[in-house]
Design an enzyme around this catalytic site. Structure first.
Site, PDB file in Angstrom:
ATOM      1  N   ASP A 168       0.735  -0.905  -0.226  1.00  0.00           N
ATOM      2  CA  ASP A 168       0.054  -0.207  -0.414  1.00  0.00           C
ATOM      3  C   ASP A 168       1.201   1.138  -0.048  1.00  0.00           C
ATOM      4  OD1 ASP A 168      -2.181   1.123  -0.500  1.00  0.00           O
ATOM      5  OD2 ASP A 168      -2.431   1.612   1.974  1.00  0.00           O
ATOM      6  N   ASP A 185       3.820   2.515   7.967  1.00  0.00           N
ATOM      7  CA  ASP A 185       2.221   1.862   7.563  1.00  0.00           C
ATOM      8  C   ASP A 185       2.762   0.096   7.007  1.00  0.00           C
ATOM      9  OD1 ASP A 185       0.485   3.895   9.315  1.00  0.00           O
ATOM     10  OD2 ASP A 185       0.022   4.754   7.326  1.00  0.00           O
TER      11      ASP A 185
END
Length: 282
Positions: A168, A185
């Protein structure tokens, strides 16, 4: 500030001395700046599945390891215990990836502890000692864009050599620290060798970097490093210091219609997520 309930147990355990402020609220977690002895760190509190805008797609969770077959069966059936196990696996994926990547020399925040669904890690700062901004909040000269793009390609190579694909990666989960970009993340990170969708995710990660920095240096839009990177990885000749050429001859063959449709779905999902992030930032 008042200690959030989810951080209270860490205060009682002596892992956190005080909570300074909330740093951000993202699609899967809330992050707070905390004091731990003489150090300032950040505490990432994972949101419950019902509160996250990022869905645990099967593509991401494929081949993730769990403690035992009972957990695996429960997760497959979607029982209450299985959902709890899925949540634990989702959260621990980032912790595992951070330790693995930090050991491989990848520029990620240094993890310190993981307790009660809270990840304690390094606070990434800018040249003034303040919390570092995300790339999407910064404008670059063409020269800066090319330099940061090259740095991040090297980090993606190091990640892949460590067997990890971010899954991502975009301007929204890369911080600009005083000494360069830092990747954050990682709960959706996938095993490069064990996930059948890793190739597609890597190509998307590399394309996201190209498109973002291409806004500032349009020449980057003409070069595709993703296919070359994956081809070298598959052949076992990709190394952390590999220099990419940007030239790759794709093999001709039948079109993977299913793969194309998944790419379209992924693009639509990413655009929806981007709008959510932009609205939240505004």
């Amino acid at each position: 500030m008042k200690v959030p309930p989810r951080l209270q147990s860490l205060v009682e355990e002596g892992l956190i001395d005080s909570v300074v402020r909330q740093l951000m609220s993202g699609k899967e977690a809330m992050v707070y700046v905390v004091r731990c002895g003489d150090e300032t760190r950040c505490a990432k509190i994972y949101k419950e599945a019902s509160q996250r805008s990022f869905r645990q797609a099967v593509d991401y969770t494929e081949n993730r390891k769990v403690k035992n077959t009972r957990q695996a069966r429960a997760m497959a059936k979607g029982t209450k215990f299985g959902r709890q196990a899925s949540e634990a696996a989702w959260q621990s994926a980032e912790v595992d990836a951070l330790y693995r990547l930090a050991d491989a020399g990848v520029r990620v925040p240094k993890p310190h502890n993981f307790c009660d669904g809270v990840l304690l890690m390094e606070l990434v700062t800018d040249e003034h000692g303040d919390a570092a901004p995300r790339l999407n909040d910064v404008a670059f000269t063409p020269g800066q864009a090319r330099a940061h793009h090259a740095t991040l390609l090297t980090e993606v190579i190091r990640m892949l050599c460590a067997g990890v694909v971010h899954g991502d990666l975009s301007e929204f989960n890369i911080l600009l620290a005083a000494d360069g970009p830092v990747i954050i993340d990682l709960p959706q990170a996938v095993d490069a060798a064990g996930n059948n969708h890793a190739n597609r995710m890597l190509l998307r990660d590399v394309a996201n970097l190209r498109h973002f920095f291409g806004q500032f240096a349009p020449d980057l839009l003409q070069i595709d490093y993703g296919h070359e990177m994956w081809d070298l990885y598959q052949r076992g000749v990709l190394y952390p210091d590999t220099v990419l050429t940007g030239r790759f001859q794709r093999k001709s063959g039948p079109v993977d219609v299913g793969g194309v449709l998944r790419e379209i779905d992924d693009a639509n999902a990413q655009e929806a997520a981007r709008r959510v992030r932009m609205n939240a930032a505004g």
